[in-house]
Design an enzyme around this catalytic site. Structure first.
Site, mmCIF file in Angstrom:
data_model
loop_
_atom_site.group_PDB
_atom_site.id
_atom_site.type_symbol
_atom_site.label_atom_id
_atom_site.label_comp_id
_atom_site.label_asym_id
_atom_site.label_seq_id
_atom_site.Cartn_x
_atom_site.Cartn_y
_atom_site.Cartn_z
ATOM 1 N N SER A 111 30.411 7.769 -35.383
ATOM 2 C CA SER A 111 29.789 6.612 -34.735
ATOM 3 C C SER A 111 29.903 5.387 -35.635
ATOM 4 O O SER A 111 30.994 5.019 -36.043
ATOM 5 C CB SER A 111 28.340 6.945 -34.374
ATOM 6 O OG SER A 111 27.833 6.088 -33.404
ATOM 7 N N ASP A 232 31.822 10.353 -22.961
ATOM 8 C CA ASP A 232 30.873 9.813 -23.932
ATOM 9 C C ASP A 232 30.324 8.505 -23.387
ATOM 10 O O ASP A 232 31.056 7.522 -23.259
ATOM 11 C CB ASP A 232 31.574 9.593 -25.278
ATOM 12 C CG ASP A 232 30.637 9.108 -26.375
ATOM 13 O OD1 ASP A 232 29.480 8.741 -26.077
ATOM 14 O OD2 ASP A 232 31.071 9.089 -27.538
ATOM 15 N N HIS A 262 28.102 12.284 -27.331
ATOM 16 C CA HIS A 262 28.514 11.526 -28.505
ATOM 17 C C HIS A 262 28.475 12.358 -29.787
ATOM 18 O O HIS A 262 28.799 11.839 -30.849
ATOM 19 C CB HIS A 262 27.577 10.311 -28.635
ATOM 20 C CG HIS A 262 28.047 9.244 -29.557
ATOM 21 N ND1 HIS A 262 29.266 8.608 -29.430
ATOM 22 C CD2 HIS A 262 27.444 8.675 -30.650
ATOM 23 C CE1 HIS A 262 29.395 7.704 -30.387
ATOM 24 N NE2 HIS A 262 28.311 7.731 -31.147
#
Length: 282
Positions: A111, A232, A262
């Site tokens: 991320s 996602d 995610h």
């Protein structure tokens, strides 16, 4: 984004390894660094570390915003000014690797950590052998010629909810970003997220969701593997292929077809490890 020039002036470096709860396990000549994203801490890698540690030295740590990075006396490395940009975090990563005398690492950034790794690799390329970018995004807001996944109004709603009732938002957000077919992992991330200081979470959410780091990509020369799930809500697949096109160095995109959400390292860790085995050659 303009990266600050490196200087030769002496600087006082804090004890990053202690402040960031750095832990190294395993053996081998190569080091794999696992770096968590917004709302997480190093525990999101718990299912991944044992297999990797059979073949590599594995470094995990907590970013200063994580609840686990707050010491018993309330102290933390988090600095509202320094950590108002990705570059502040990139400097922390560089400081940690230098303190541990690590070079040519494989950096696995999840991320927001993916862009942190990209920026750090531009500033200090000798520290990195390759980048593995998991659920990465240089920009979350759509433009006329770019699909980031969110309209600006949707990001504004997220920020408003973080500000008005952080703990309710954290519980709900966890069900959106972690595959609900794995309730244990949903609960795990919800607890990680809820350990954050609400004020820190608000500042970080604004930084992440309003960011635009697309210009960094064309300066990334380190080989990159971009890993995404098939669905996602945070990062559409188009972002991964956009990054592949823009990154200057060699890059590939790997889609874990049976993974949703995610957090593939939590919900489909066997499949995630299968991708890493190919990428890392073990």
């Amino acid at each position: 984004m303009v990266l600050e020039e490196e200087t030769t002036q002496p600087r006082v470096v804090p004890a990053y390894s202690s402040a960031m709860n750095a832990k190294t396990t395993g053996s081998g000549n190569e080091t794999v660094v696992l770096s968590h994203g917004f709302g997480g801490d190093q525990s999101v890698w718990d299912k991944i570390v044992p297999d990797l540690a059979k073949h590599f030295q594995v470094l995990v740590f907590d970013w200063p915003f994580a609840g686990t990075a707050v010491k018993d006396d309330g102290s933390t490395l988090f600095d509202p000014v320094k950590h108002s940009s990705y570059e502040g975090f990139a400097n922390d990563l560089i400081g940690l690797l230098e303190e541990l005398n690590l070079k040519s690492v494989v950096f696995v950034g999840h991320s927001m950590s993916a862009m942190i790794g990209c920026i750090a690799s531009v500033k200090r390329p000798q520290l990195f052998n390759s980048l593995v970018l998991v659920g990465a995004s240089p920009r979350y807001i759509n433009t006329d010629d770019y699909e980031g996944g969110f309209e600006k109004s949707e990001i504004e709603d997220i920020i408003s909810n973080v500000e008005s009732n952080f703990y309710n938002w954290a519980t709900h957000f966890s069900t959106l970003v972690v595959d609900t077919c794995d309730p244990h992992s949903v609960d795990k991330f919800a607890k990680c997220l809820s350990r954050m200081n609400p004020g820190v979470a608000l500042q970080l959410a604004k930084m992440v969701f309003y960011s635009d780091e697309r210009d960094v990509l064309e300066r990334v020369e380190i080989p990159c593997t971009i890993i995404q799930t098939s669905s996602d809500i945070v990062v559409p697949d188009s972002v991964g292929f956009y990054m592949q096109k823009k990154i200057k160095g060699p890059s590939t995109v790997e889609i874990i077809s049976n993974a949703k959400g995610h957090f593939p390292q939590l919900t489909t860790h066997h499949e995630f490890l299968d991708v890493l085995r190919v990428v890392l050659g073990f």
